[in-house]
Design a protein around this motif. Structure first.
Motif, short mmCIF file in Angstrom:
data_model
loop_
_atom_site.label_atom_id
_atom_site.label_comp_id
_atom_site.label_asym_id
_atom_site.label_seq_id
_atom_site.Cartn_x
_atom_site.Cartn_y
_atom_site.Cartn_z
N GLY A 197 -58.15 61.23 -25.13
CA GLY A 197 -57.37 60.02 -24.99
C GLY A 197 -55.92 60.29 -24.63
O GLY A 197 -55.47 61.44 -24.58
N ILE A 198 -55.18 59.22 -24.37
CA ILE A 198 -53.78 59.32 -23.96
C ILE A 198 -52.95 58.47 -24.90
O ILE A 198 -53.30 57.33 -25.21
CB ILE A 198 -53.59 58.83 -22.50
N LEU A 217 -48.86 56.55 -21.32
CA LEU A 217 -49.59 55.80 -20.29
C LEU A 217 -48.72 55.42 -19.09
O LEU A 217 -49.20 55.50 -17.95
CB LEU A 217 -50.21 54.54 -20.91
N THR A 276 -60.84 57.72 -22.48
CA THR A 276 -60.02 57.07 -21.45
C THR A 276 -60.92 56.50 -20.38
O THR A 276 -61.96 57.09 -20.05
CB THR A 276 -59.04 58.08 -20.82
N THR A 277 -60.52 55.35 -19.83
CA THR A 277 -61.25 54.74 -18.72
C THR A 277 -60.28 54.44 -17.58
O THR A 277 -59.30 53.70 -17.79
CB THR A 277 -61.93 53.44 -19.16
N VAL A 292 -55.50 52.10 -16.09
CA VAL A 292 -56.08 52.99 -17.09
C VAL A 292 -56.00 52.33 -18.45
O VAL A 292 -55.03 51.62 -18.77
CB VAL A 292 -55.35 54.35 -17.10
N GLU A 293 -57.04 52.53 -19.24
CA GLU A 293 -57.07 52.12 -20.64
C GLU A 293 -57.48 53.35 -21.45
O GLU A 293 -58.42 54.06 -21.08
CB GLU A 293 -58.05 50.98 -20.86
N SER A 294 -56.77 53.57 -22.56
CA SER A 294 -57.06 54.77 -23.33
C SER A 294 -56.73 54.56 -24.80
O SER A 294 -55.88 53.73 -25.14
CB SER A 294 -56.25 55.96 -22.78
#
Length: 487
Positions: free
Chosen positions: A395-396, A401, A450-451, A442-444
């Motif tokens: 993840g981030i 982000l 993460t996506t 991005v979503e994380s």
């Protein structure tokens, strides 16, 4: 010639032109009014004299009534049909007023005549009219005159007043214009000084300040400040790019130099050490080659290099990326296909493949052993295609982000360098998406994964292409290229 001088000069010239036109029109109006009033007066006086003469038994011998004509300073005389003077007002001093033969002839023909002449060295306007008996016979003529000198003098006074007033107005306008233009252009002089200071001090942080941000000068300052802001960003980006490239090249060059020194000191005679050094140098050369290739791609993107556009079957391309991802993962983690739709977009297949590979490589690099990377493709009803690359990696962090698409930015610098990454993959992906008119987001969540989501516009396929075999295959009900390719 300064802008202030040009503005003042042309403002004064324009005002002078307006004043000249006004003076000419005003003088013509006054002259026309005065002359019309004079003509009405002498015409009225003449008609009164004619009526009095015609009321006498012998109009050719009647006296001219002085009380009528002297009240308006008019001069009058009565003449016979031959032009001889019968009677005249005292203010003529017994002198005959000129009566041209052509005027007398027109009077005898029954036509009153208005004409200008000179009497005693002064211009006069004369109205000459015939006198008739009761039976209509013309037996005499009457001439009534008024001097034109008062009108001429009045018009001359007006002319001098207009000249003096116009000259004074132009002088005041020039002074006022110079002062006003100076005050108006003062912000521009300040802009020039600020721009010179920015150039000499090389300080792109400085900004222009306008007295009124809503007028034209204020809008110019705002535009210039936006340009300075953009230049500041580009300048800082360039400096950061040079620093990052230098830093990226330092490590592989140092490694290559160290191995060359090692070989020079005798390691070349040891086959195992020779092979180890050669492998290390090959690895670093490949790393530098990737860095140069990525930098070249970004430079082409910044320069607006055209894409090689043609219809691209995203589902087929996604299957290729899935297969290459399995090879890259090497059974360290699981690659899977999620939702699968059919979609054709207008794009550059090589660039789109690089985009998806960068996202997959990034997902594999930050997903621990046993994790999962999922590829999915959705065709949305609003004529957009959604491609998602989701992982179950580290993840981030939320504060990171906003920076993940910056060039040379790494979430974990040590890990990225160990994996051979340059920090340019996501920057390249973003540039490719934007070049295709799309968006990337991005979503994380830390510890959960993460996506990355890519939105691309669907291609508008012309009706003429409906007979194309590949398009027919795409349109067939129930066809799935991912399943077809795996059979």
């Amino acid at each position: 010639m300064t802008l202030r001088f040009r503005l003042t000069f042309w403002y004064t010239v324009l005002l002078a032109l307006v004043l000249v036109i006004f003076a000419l029109v005003f003088r013509a109006f006054v002259a026309n009014t005065l002359y019309n009033e004079l003509e009405d007066t002498i015409r009225s006086q003449t008609e009164q004299v004619v009526q009095i003469l015609q009321s006498n038994i012998d109009p050719s011998r009647a006296r001219i009534p002085s009380a009528i004509v002297l009240s308006s300073q008019a001069m009058a005389q009565a003449t016979t049909v031959t032009g001889s003077i019968v009677e005249s007002t005292p203010n003529t001093m017994g002198l005959p007023m000129p009566l041209p033969v052509s005027v007398l002839e027109r009077n005898l023909a029954g036509e009153p005549v208005l004409y200008d002449t000179v009497f005693e060295g002064k211009p006069v306007r004369v109205y000459s009219s015939p006198v008739r008996t009761s039976n209509g016979q013309i037996v005499a003529t009457v001439q009534v005159a008024l001097q034109l000198q008062p009108i001429i003098e009045t018009l001359e006074i007006i002319r001098l007043a207009l000249l003096a007033g116009g000259g004074l107005a132009l002088l005041l306008a020039a002074i006022g214009g110079a002062v006003i233009s100076g005050r108006t252009l003062r912000p521009l002089r300040n802009f020039t000084e600020t721009a010179n200071h920015i150039v000499t001090a090389q300080d792109l942080q400085e900004r222009l300040v306008a007295p009124d941000p809503h007028d034209e000068v204020g809008q110019l300052a705002e535009t210039f400040n936006k340009m300075l802001e953009r230049l500041d960003i580009l300048f800082n980006t360039q400096q950061q790019l040079v620093a990052d490239v230098s830093h990226e090249l330092r490590t592989p060059l140092a490694t290559i130099q160290g191995n060359l020194d090692l070989l020079r000191r005798g390691a070349a005679k040891d086959p195992s050490m020779l092979q180890e050094s050669m492998d290390a140098m090959n690895s670093e050369v490949a790393r530098m080659s990737r860095l140069v290739r990525d930098l070249l791609l970004l430079a082409e993107s910044d320069a607006g290099a055209p894409l090689q556009l043609r219809p691209v079957e995203l589902d087929t391309l996604l299957l290729e990326i899935y297969r290459e991802g399995m090879l890259i993962a090497n059974n360290r983690l699981k690659m899977r296909l999620g939702h699968e739709d059919q979609a054709v977009i207008q794009g550059d297949p090589d660039r789109l493949k690089q985009l998806l590979l960068n996202l997959v490589n990034n997902a594999i690099a930050y997903t621990p052993d046993g994790g999962t990377v999922t590829l999915s493709l959705h065709r949305r009803p609003d004529n957009w295609v959604r491609v998602a690359v989701a992982d179950t990696g580290v993840g981030i962090a939320p504060e990171d982000l906003p920076h993940i698409f910056d060039r040379f930015w790494r979430q974990d610098k040590a890990r990225s360098r160990k994996l051979g990454g340059s920090g340019l993959g996501l920057s390249i992906a973003k540039s490719i998406v934007e070049a295709h008119g799309g968006r990337i987001s991005v979503e994380s969540e830390l510890g959960k994964g993460t996506t990355f989501e890519v939105l691309l516009p669907l291609a508008r396929i012309a009706p003429a292409a409906a007979n194309d075999a590949s398009l027919d295959r795409l349109a067939s009900h129930g066809y799935n290229p991912l399943q077809a390719s795996s059979e």
